[in-house]
Motif scaffolding. Structure first.
Motif, PDB file in Angstrom:
ATOM      1  N   ALA A   1      -3.163  -6.106  15.833  1.00 41.46           N
ATOM      2  CA  ALA A   1      -1.733  -6.234  16.129  1.00 41.46           C
ATOM      3  C   ALA A   1      -1.420  -7.410  17.036  1.00 41.46           C
ATOM      4  CB  ALA A   1      -1.224  -4.941  16.762  1.00 41.46           C
ATOM      5  N   SER A   2      -2.431  -8.067  17.611  1.00 40.95           N
ATOM      6  CA  SER A   2      -2.172  -9.229  18.470  1.00 40.95           C
ATOM      7  C   SER A   2      -1.805 -10.471  17.668  1.00 40.95           C
ATOM      8  CB  SER A   2      -3.403  -9.516  19.336  1.00 40.95           C
ATOM      9  OG  SER A   2      -4.476 -10.022  18.538  1.00 40.95           O
ATOM     10  N   ILE A   3      -2.014 -10.434  16.348  1.00 45.11           N
ATOM     11  CA  ILE A   3      -1.730 -11.608  15.514  1.00 45.11           C
ATOM     12  C   ILE A   3      -0.231 -11.875  15.450  1.00 45.11           C
ATOM     13  CG2 ILE A   3      -1.886 -12.541  13.165  1.00 45.11           C
ATOM     14  CD1 ILE A   3      -4.503 -10.973  12.862  1.00 45.11           C
ATOM     15  N   GLY A   4       0.581 -10.820  15.419  1.00 47.49           N
ATOM     16  CA  GLY A   4       2.020 -10.998  15.326  1.00 47.49           C
ATOM     17  C   GLY A   4       2.722  -9.662  15.211  1.00 47.49           C
ATOM     18  N   PRO A   5       4.035  -9.687  15.017  1.00 41.73           N
ATOM     19  CA  PRO A   5       4.786  -8.434  14.878  1.00 41.73           C
ATOM     20  C   PRO A   5       4.472  -7.741  13.554  1.00 41.73           C
ATOM     21  CG  PRO A   5       6.209 -10.316  14.471  1.00 41.73           C
ATOM     22  CD  PRO A   5       4.898 -10.878  14.944  1.00 41.73           C
ATOM     23  N   ILE A   6       4.701  -6.434  13.523  1.00 44.95           N
ATOM     24  CA  ILE A   6       4.458  -5.659  12.309  1.00 44.95           C
ATOM     25  C   ILE A   6       5.767  -5.011  11.877  1.00 44.95           C
ATOM     26  CG2 ILE A   6       3.176  -3.761  11.258  1.00 44.95           C
ATOM     27  CD1 ILE A   6       0.953  -4.221  13.285  1.00 44.95           C
ATOM     28  N   VAL A   7       6.143  -5.301  10.643  1.00 47.34           N
ATOM     29  CA  VAL A   7       7.383  -4.798  10.063  1.00 47.34           C
ATOM     30  C   VAL A   7       7.020  -3.866   8.917  1.00 47.34           C
ATOM     31  CG1 VAL A   7       9.517  -5.464   8.871  1.00 47.34           C
ATOM     32  CG2 VAL A   7       8.624  -6.889  10.728  1.00 47.34           C
ATOM     33  N   VAL A   8       7.782  -2.779   8.752  1.00 44.82           N
ATOM     34  CA  VAL A   8       7.475  -1.824   7.685  1.00 44.82           C
ATOM     35  C   VAL A   8       8.726  -1.505   6.874  1.00 44.82           C
ATOM     36  CG1 VAL A   8       5.543  -0.778   8.924  1.00 44.82           C
ATOM     37  CG2 VAL A   8       7.839   0.189   9.169  1.00 44.82           C
ATOM     38  N   HIS A   9       8.490  -1.044   5.658  1.00 47.02           N
ATOM     39  CA  HIS A   9       9.550  -0.579   4.772  1.00 47.02           C
ATOM     40  C   HIS A   9      10.090   0.758   5.282  1.00 47.02           C
ATOM     41  CE1 HIS A   9      11.287   1.091   1.025  1.00 47.02           C
ATOM     42  NE2 HIS A   9      11.495  -0.166   0.699  1.00 47.02           N
TER      43      HIS A   9
ATOM     44  N   GLY B   1       0.853  -1.181   0.000  1.00 41.38           N
ATOM     45  CA  GLY B   1       0.000   0.000   0.000  1.00 41.38           C
ATOM     46  C   GLY B   1       0.886   1.227   0.000  1.00 41.38           C
ATOM     47  N   TYR B   2       0.387   2.340  -0.532  1.00 40.87           N
ATOM     48  CA  TYR B   2       1.213   3.535  -0.655  1.00 40.87           C
ATOM     49  C   TYR B   2       1.726   3.985   0.710  1.00 40.87           C
ATOM     50  CZ  TYR B   2       2.850   7.994  -2.493  1.00 40.87           C
ATOM     51  OH  TYR B   2       3.625   9.074  -2.850  1.00 40.87           O
ATOM     52  N   SER B   3       2.969   4.488   0.738  1.00 39.29           N
ATOM     53  CA  SER B   3       3.651   4.804   1.998  1.00 39.29           C
ATOM     54  C   SER B   3       2.933   5.867   2.813  1.00 39.29           C
ATOM     55  CB  SER B   3       5.080   5.278   1.714  1.00 39.29           C
ATOM     56  OG  SER B   3       5.805   4.285   1.033  1.00 39.29           O
ATOM     57  N   PHE B   4       2.337   6.841   2.153  1.00 37.23           N
ATOM     58  CA  PHE B   4       1.684   7.946   2.857  1.00 37.23           C
ATOM     59  C   PHE B   4       0.175   7.821   2.735  1.00 37.23           C
ATOM     60  CE2 PHE B   4       0.375  12.652   2.462  1.00 37.23           C
ATOM     61  CZ  PHE B   4       0.010  12.701   3.794  1.00 37.23           C
ATOM     62  N   GLY B   5      -0.457   7.526   3.841  1.00 37.00           N
ATOM     63  CA  GLY B   5      -1.916   7.464   3.873  1.00 37.00           C
ATOM     64  C   GLY B   5      -2.441   6.044   3.914  1.00 37.00           C
ATOM     65  N   LYS B   6      -2.209   5.291   2.842  1.00 38.03           N
ATOM     66  CA  LYS B   6      -2.742   3.926   2.789  1.00 38.03           C
ATOM     67  C   LYS B   6      -2.064   3.041   3.822  1.00 38.03           C
ATOM     68  CE  LYS B   6      -5.287   2.783   0.231  1.00 38.03           C
ATOM     69  NZ  LYS B   6      -5.079   2.392  -1.162  1.00 38.03           N
ATOM     70  N   ALA B   7      -0.738   3.117   3.940  1.00 38.10           N
ATOM     71  CA  ALA B   7      -0.027   2.279   4.898  1.00 38.10           C
ATOM     72  C   ALA B   7      -0.515   2.541   6.322  1.00 38.10           C
ATOM     73  CB  ALA B   7       1.474   2.530   4.796  1.00 38.10           C
ATOM     74  N   GLN B   8      -0.683   3.797   6.674  1.00 36.01           N
ATOM     75  CA  GLN B   8      -1.113   4.132   8.039  1.00 36.01           C
ATOM     76  C   GLN B   8      -2.558   3.703   8.291  1.00 36.01           C
ATOM     77  OE1 GLN B   8       0.567   6.446   5.982  1.00 36.01           O
ATOM     78  NE2 GLN B   8       2.454   5.730   6.961  1.00 36.01           N
ATOM     79  N   ARG B   9      -3.389   3.789   7.270  1.00 36.96           N
ATOM     80  CA  ARG B   9      -4.770   3.342   7.442  1.00 36.96           C
ATOM     81  C   ARG B   9      -4.821   1.833   7.651  1.00 36.96           C
ATOM     82  NH1 ARG B   9      -9.596   4.185   3.071  1.00 36.96           N
ATOM     83  NH2 ARG B   9     -11.310   3.433   4.358  1.00 36.96           N
TER      84      ARG B   9
ATOM     85  N   LEU C   1       6.704   8.283   7.804  1.00 39.35           N
ATOM     86  CA  LEU C   1       5.319   8.758   7.762  1.00 39.35           C
ATOM     87  C   LEU C   1       4.553   8.293   8.999  1.00 39.35           C
ATOM     88  CD1 LEU C   1       4.632  10.515   5.340  1.00 39.35           C
ATOM     89  CD2 LEU C   1       6.300   8.801   4.672  1.00 39.35           C
ATOM     90  N   ASN C   2       4.847   7.074   9.468  1.00 38.70           N
ATOM     91  CA  ASN C   2       4.249   6.614  10.715  1.00 38.70           C
ATOM     92  C   ASN C   2       4.582   7.573  11.855  1.00 38.70           C
ATOM     93  OD1 ASN C   2       3.379   4.348   9.341  1.00 38.70           O
ATOM     94  ND2 ASN C   2       4.920   2.979  10.225  1.00 38.70           N
ATOM     95  N   GLU C   3       5.843   8.016  11.892  1.00 41.58           N
ATOM     96  CA  GLU C   3       6.271   8.925  12.955  1.00 41.58           C
ATOM     97  C   GLU C   3       5.531  10.255  12.871  1.00 41.58           C
ATOM     98  OE1 GLU C   3      10.452   9.086  12.312  1.00 41.58           O
ATOM     99  OE2 GLU C   3      10.815   7.042  13.041  1.00 41.58           O
ATOM    100  N   ALA C   4       5.284  10.732  11.642  1.00 40.99           N
ATOM    101  CA  ALA C   4       4.534  11.980  11.480  1.00 40.99           C
ATOM    102  C   ALA C   4       3.099  11.809  11.958  1.00 40.99           C
ATOM    103  CB  ALA C   4       4.561  12.413  10.015  1.00 40.99           C
ATOM    104  N   TYR C   5       2.492  10.661  11.673  1.00 37.20           N
ATOM    105  CA  TYR C   5       1.127  10.407  12.135  1.00 37.20           C
ATOM    106  C   TYR C   5       1.092  10.323  13.664  1.00 37.20           C
ATOM    107  CZ  TYR C   5      -1.376   9.588   7.720  1.00 37.20           C
ATOM    108  OH  TYR C   5      -2.006   9.745   6.513  1.00 37.20           O
ATOM    109  N   ARG C   6       2.042   9.622  14.241  1.00 32.66           N
ATOM    110  CA  ARG C   6       2.062   9.511  15.706  1.00 32.66           C
ATOM    111  C   ARG C   6       2.251  10.880  16.346  1.00 32.66           C
ATOM    112  NH1 ARG C   6       5.584   4.638  14.490  1.00 32.66           N
ATOM    113  NH2 ARG C   6       4.238   2.812  14.790  1.00 32.66           N
ATOM    114  N   ALA C   7       3.121  11.696  15.752  1.00 30.43           N
ATOM    115  CA  ALA C   7       3.359  13.040  16.288  1.00 30.43           C
ATOM    116  C   ALA C   7       2.094  13.885  16.230  1.00 30.43           C
ATOM    117  CB  ALA C   7       4.481  13.713  15.509  1.00 30.43           C
ATOM    118  N   ALA C   8       1.212  13.578  15.288  1.00 25.76           N
ATOM    119  CA  ALA C   8      -0.056  14.311  15.155  1.00 25.76           C
ATOM    120  C   ALA C   8      -1.150  13.715  16.022  1.00 25.76           C
ATOM    121  CB  ALA C   8      -0.496  14.312  13.695  1.00 25.76           C
ATOM    122  N   GLY C   9      -0.814  12.689  16.817  1.00 25.71           N
ATOM    123  CA  GLY C   9      -1.779  12.113  17.744  1.00 25.71           C
ATOM    124  C   GLY C   9      -2.553  10.928  17.215  1.00 25.71           C
ATOM    125  N   VAL C  10      -2.158  10.382  16.066  1.00 27.24           N
ATOM    126  CA  VAL C  10      -2.845   9.220  15.496  1.00 27.24           C
ATOM    127  C   VAL C  10      -2.265   7.951  16.110  1.00 27.24           C
ATOM    128  CG1 VAL C  10      -3.372   7.942  13.384  1.00 27.24           C
ATOM    129  CG2 VAL C  10      -3.267  10.450  13.341  1.00 27.24           C
TER     130      VAL C  10
END
Length: 374
Positions: free
Chosen positions: A209-217, A194-202, A223-232
């Motif tokens: 997340a209880s199914i297993g670990p989550i690894v990202v490119h 999924g696209y790095s900005f927007g789709k990946a975070q959605r 972009l995840n860090e920017a979303y977290r910084a914005a309170g998402v």
């Protein structure tokens, strides 16, 4: 930025001729003659109002930028040093006597519709937006779409054909979780594209997340860090390079941009199943042409019922359609008794909704566009 350096808050200018239309087409992009600014221009201009940070809407080279304050982090990370003024949703500035405000579009973090008011007229340029035929479905990673009343609405139409009707989001996320869980039980990684900005975070916000670990490119994590910084709220994620125990990958969900498909990076995962999340997965044969095991129909754009409902909620008597199935949407709007036309823009698929591998099914869908339009 000091008040003296705020190019968007202008003093009353000398009298000027007021164009009949508040927003027109110029070679540089959509332009407001009365305010002397552009909206999402594709060529360098003095003042650019930016709806969101996808690359086809936010480009380098403009003199000054106006966007939502919440999108500032992403815009600066993508465009580098820029002169940027950020607005809260609903906050207004006067530009040469034109009142401009930004309102939620529900597309990605910080995405906005641009409301322009002058000489008794209100126009709204939607940018890209998400709303669906299921009223309870929203993009939980950003502020939901907010209808804005106006005389003229400039709307996107990326998925403006009747075949595009999104399923309830909860059903789709349950399918993704079941696919991931089955792969984890079989000891293979689950590569979800999924696209790095927007789709990946959605996707990250919706999976279990209880199914297993989550690894990202590596393109996804900033972009995840920017979303977290914005309170998402997003679940914990690891970059692939930080995974020391390769056995961990056998249970992992791996979220990455579509470009990694078949790459050396993907081969590091070992045995894995791959899937692609996009609105274009609605098209027959799209998954096969993409060459993935699964296709999940998930888009950050409005579907056909969502477009219809969004347009109706504005109360606009005039609608201008951009970048998508323009002929079909214009024809439908005219059948509803509205004044309708289109703008040909240079907005494209830089939000990852139409990768090159899907050229054939997209072309077939465009042929259906022309047939439907008569």
């Amino acid at each position: 930025m000091s008040a003296s350096a705020r190019p968007w808050t202008s003093a009353p200018s000398s009298p000027r001729a007021v164009a009949e239309d508040l927003i027109v087409q110029r070679p540089e992009g959509l332009y407001c003659p009365a305010g002397d600014f552009h909206i999402d221009p594709w060529r360098p201009v003095a003042r650019a109002v930016i709806t969101h940070a996808h690359a086809d809407h936010a480009r380098r080279g403009h003199g000054a930028y106006l966007a939502t304050a919440i999108s500032e982090g992403v815009l600066r990370s993508r465009l580098g040093p820029i002169t940027l003024q950020g607005l809260a949703y609903g906050e207004a500035v006067l530009i040469n006597g034109v009142r401009v405000s930004l309102h939620p579009a529900g597309h990605v973090l910080g995405s906005a519709q641009v409301r322009v008011e002058h000489a008794g007229q209100v126009w709204v340029a939607s940018g890209d937006y998400f709303t669906s035929g299921h009223t309870h479905d929203t993009n939980t990673t950003c502020v939901p779409f907010e209808p804005v009343r106006c005389h003229c609405f400039i709307t996107e139409s990326t998925f403006g054909l009747p075949i595009y009707r999104w399923r309830p989001q909860a059903e789709l996320m349950a399918e993704i979780n079941a696919w991931w869980a089955a792969n984890a039980a079989a000891g293979r990684a689950s590569l979800l594209l999924g696209y790095s900005f927007g789709k990946a975070q959605r996707l990250l916000a919706g999976v279990d997340a209880s199914i297993g670990p989550i690894v990202v490119h590596g393109a996804v994590e900033p972009l995840n860090e920017a979303y977290r910084a914005a309170g998402v709220a997003l679940p914990p994620t690891l970059r692939l390079e930080a995974v020391k125990d390769k056995a961990l990958l056998q249970r992992a969900l791996v979220v990455a941009p579509p470009a990694v498909l078949g790459s050396a990076w993907a081969r590091k995962l070992g045995e894995h199943s791959d899937a692609f999340a996009s609105g274009w997965m609605q098209l027959r044969g799209a998954r096969r042409r993409q060459g993935v095991d699964r296709g999940f129909v998930l888009s950050d754009h409005a579907d056909w019922p969502g477009l219809q409902q969004a347009i109706a909620a504005t109360g606009a008597s005039r609608v201008i359609v951009t970048h998508g199935y323009e002929a079909v949407m214009v024809r439908w709007l005219q059948q509803q008794g509205l004044e309708a036309g289109s703008f040909r823009t240079e907005f494209g698929a830089d939000d990852g909704e139409a990768p090159a591998m899907l050229a054939a099914p997209v072309a077939a869908s465009e042929a259906a566009d022309q047939s439907f339009a008569g």
